[in-house]
Design a protein around this motif. Structure first.
Motif, PDB file in Angstrom:
ATOM      1  N   ARG A   1      -2.118   4.346  -5.528  1.00  0.00           N
ATOM      2  CA  ARG A   1      -3.953   4.366  -5.019  1.00  0.00           C
ATOM      3  C   ARG A   1      -4.553   5.602  -5.740  1.00  0.00           C
ATOM      4  NH1 ARG A   1      -6.312   0.580  -2.870  1.00  0.00           N
ATOM      5  NH2 ARG A   1      -5.334  -0.873  -1.046  1.00  0.00           N
ATOM      6  N   ASP A   2      -3.979   7.133  -5.016  1.00  0.00           N
ATOM      7  CA  ASP A   2      -4.016   8.064  -6.457  1.00  0.00           C
ATOM      8  C   ASP A   2      -4.611   7.969  -7.475  1.00  0.00           C
ATOM      9  OD1 ASP A   2      -5.823  10.059  -5.956  1.00  0.00           O
ATOM     10  OD2 ASP A   2      -4.415  11.176  -4.745  1.00  0.00           O
TER      11      ASP A   2
ATOM     12  N   VAL B   1     -11.306   2.637   2.701  1.00  0.00           N
ATOM     13  CA  VAL B   1     -11.045   3.336   4.291  1.00  0.00           C
ATOM     14  C   VAL B   1     -11.602   2.308   5.614  1.00  0.00           C
ATOM     15  CG1 VAL B   1     -12.459   4.603   5.461  1.00  0.00           C
ATOM     16  CG2 VAL B   1     -12.163   5.666   3.158  1.00  0.00           C
TER      17      VAL B   1
ATOM     18  N   ARG C   1     -11.066   7.034  -3.993  1.00  0.00           N
ATOM     19  CA  ARG C   1     -11.211   6.982  -1.972  1.00  0.00           C
ATOM     20  C   ARG C   1     -12.488   5.808  -1.570  1.00  0.00           C
ATOM     21  NH1 ARG C   1     -10.559  11.810  -1.713  1.00  0.00           N
ATOM     22  NH2 ARG C   1     -12.125  12.954  -0.688  1.00  0.00           N
ATOM     23  N   THR C   2     -12.030   4.895  -1.691  1.00  0.00           N
ATOM     24  CA  THR C   2     -12.958   4.545  -1.460  1.00  0.00           C
ATOM     25  C   THR C   2     -13.504   4.008  -0.382  1.00  0.00           C
ATOM     26  OG1 THR C   2     -12.158   2.006  -2.359  1.00  0.00           O
ATOM     27  CG2 THR C   2     -12.941   2.933  -3.628  1.00  0.00           C
TER      28      THR C   2
ATOM     29  N   VAL D   1      -5.155  10.211  -0.522  1.00  0.00           N
ATOM     30  CA  VAL D   1      -5.459  10.145  -2.188  1.00  0.00           C
ATOM     31  C   VAL D   1      -6.548  11.161  -2.304  1.00  0.00           C
ATOM     32  CG1 VAL D   1      -6.789   8.318  -2.962  1.00  0.00           C
ATOM     33  CG2 VAL D   1      -4.863   7.289  -1.240  1.00  0.00           C
ATOM     34  N   ARG D   2      -5.744  11.892  -2.960  1.00  0.00           N
ATOM     35  CA  ARG D   2      -6.649  13.048  -3.590  1.00  0.00           C
ATOM     36  C   ARG D   2      -8.155  12.856  -4.406  1.00  0.00           C
ATOM     37  NH1 ARG D   2      -5.134  17.515  -0.657  1.00  0.00           N
ATOM     38  NH2 ARG D   2      -2.353  17.574  -0.548  1.00  0.00           N
TER      39      ARG D   2
ATOM     40  N   GLU E   1     -11.487   8.907   6.402  1.00  0.00           N
ATOM     41  CA  GLU E   1     -12.006   9.175   5.829  1.00  0.00           C
ATOM     42  C   GLU E   1     -11.271  11.013   5.200  1.00  0.00           C
ATOM     43  OE1 GLU E   1     -15.030   9.453   2.322  1.00  0.00           O
ATOM     44  OE2 GLU E   1     -15.764   9.121   4.587  1.00  0.00           O
TER      45      GLU E   1
ATOM     46  N   LEU F   1      -7.214  10.523   4.920  1.00  0.00           N
ATOM     47  CA  LEU F   1      -7.349   9.439   3.558  1.00  0.00           C
ATOM     48  C   LEU F   1      -7.517  11.016   2.608  1.00  0.00           C
ATOM     49  CD1 LEU F   1      -8.524   6.672   3.676  1.00  0.00           C
ATOM     50  CD2 LEU F   1      -6.194   6.843   3.822  1.00  0.00           C
ATOM     51  N   ALA F   2      -8.395  12.448   2.355  1.00  0.00           N
ATOM     52  CA  ALA F   2      -8.043  12.891   1.141  1.00  0.00           C
ATOM     53  C   ALA F   2      -7.205  13.264   1.443  1.00  0.00           C
ATOM     54  CB  ALA F   2      -9.676  13.733   2.225  1.00  0.00           C
TER      55      ALA F   2
END
Length: 295
Positions: free
Chosen positions: A275-276, A191, A186-187, A180-181, A173, A176-177
């Protein structure tokens, strides 16, 4: 909309292909190429594939050989061989008057395809594109960062670190941060999907093989920048202004070098830009594709 899956036989490889089919096909077919690591066609394009199909485009997205549901190929993973695979896939699908777009590794494959087959694609799009910088990092510590990564790759430590990281939900997670900011994008589902891909797929090992081919001690083996002026395909570049992997200045340089290019900078977005901000990316792609249809 769930994509349909088909299996495509190519020289030395079997490829699993996702397809989103429009009710009424009114635009060019669009080939979408995902990135490296624990990525796949559905992970990268599942959020925007249905919208592109709803706008009239036949959307085709392969799991590259060794990624997603595609088994490892018989051949060695090199940039040149992956570019060749893209051409083989285009031939197998009998695509004509098509557009091609790619993220990161897939962006590099897109550039390679445009150079390998000049004039064949009618339009292209590059998202967080690989192949536009000489080292893995810019700045005062760029050379040291690159050399350190080279040592980690050659020692096998990077692979071990990646496997450990991929099994840790908290670490995943946090990682991914950086890609995907937007926290809302970032669901937990994203994840979980990335964790599942990392745990069950061969993408991480496949990507490691490609990295060992690409990362030399002092530079990257593939840098397309000097060849961009020969790419006359109309090209859209979409880039998050918080992409920590590919500096925005490198993309601006690429946009200046490409003879027919348009750059869309996505505020607040990271490397996994679609994705963002799927809304911005989808709108930019459709404007680019529809504009080429009217040209």
């Amino acid at each position: 909309m769930t994509p349909t899956r088909t299996r495509i036989s190519l020289p030395g490889a079997e490829v699993s292909l996702c397809e989103w089919t429009p009710t009424h096909e009114s635009g060019s077919p669009l080939l979408l190429l995902h990135g490296g690591g624990a990525d796949s066609a559905e992970l990268s394009w599942g959020g925007i594939g249905p919208q592109l199909a709803a706008a009239g485009h036949r959307v085709l997205a392969p799991d590259h050989p060794g990624f997603g549901r595609s088994p490892r190929p018989e051949w060695r993973l090199t940039q040149e061989r992956l570019v060749q695979y893209v051409g083989e896939l285009v031939d197998a699908l009998r695509l004509s008057d098509y557009a091609v777009a790619g993220l990161s590794l897939g962006g590099g494959l897109t550039v390679g395809h445009l150079l390998d087959r000049p004039g064949q694609a009618r339009a292209a799009a590059l998202l967080g594109c690989y192949g536009l910088m000489p080292r893995l990092a810019d700045g005062p510590l760029g050379a040291l960062t690159h050399f350190s990564t080279f040592l980690l790759l050659r020692s096998g430590l990077l692979s071990a670190m990646t496997r450990s990281y991929a099994r840790n939900a908290t670490a995943m997670e946090k990682g991914l941060a950086d890609l995907v900011r937007d926290p809302e994008a970032r669901t937990p589902g994203l994840v979980d999907a990335v964790l599942a891909e990392a745990a069950t797929g061969t993408g991480l090992a496949t990507f490691g093989e490609w990295q060992r081919d690409q990362v030399r001690w002092n530079r990257l083996r593939t840098v397309y920048t000097d060849r961009l002026p020969s790419v006359h395909t109309p090209t859209l570049l979409v880039h998050g202004d918080r992409d920590s992997g590919v500096p925005l200045d490198r993309i601006r340089t690429a946009a200046r070098l490409l003879p027919d290019a348009r750059l869309v900078v996505v505020p607040g977005a990271g490397h996994w830009v679609q994705r963002d901000r799927p809304d911005v990316v989808t709108a930019a792609l459709l404007e680019h594709l529809d504009g080429r249809a009217d040209a």
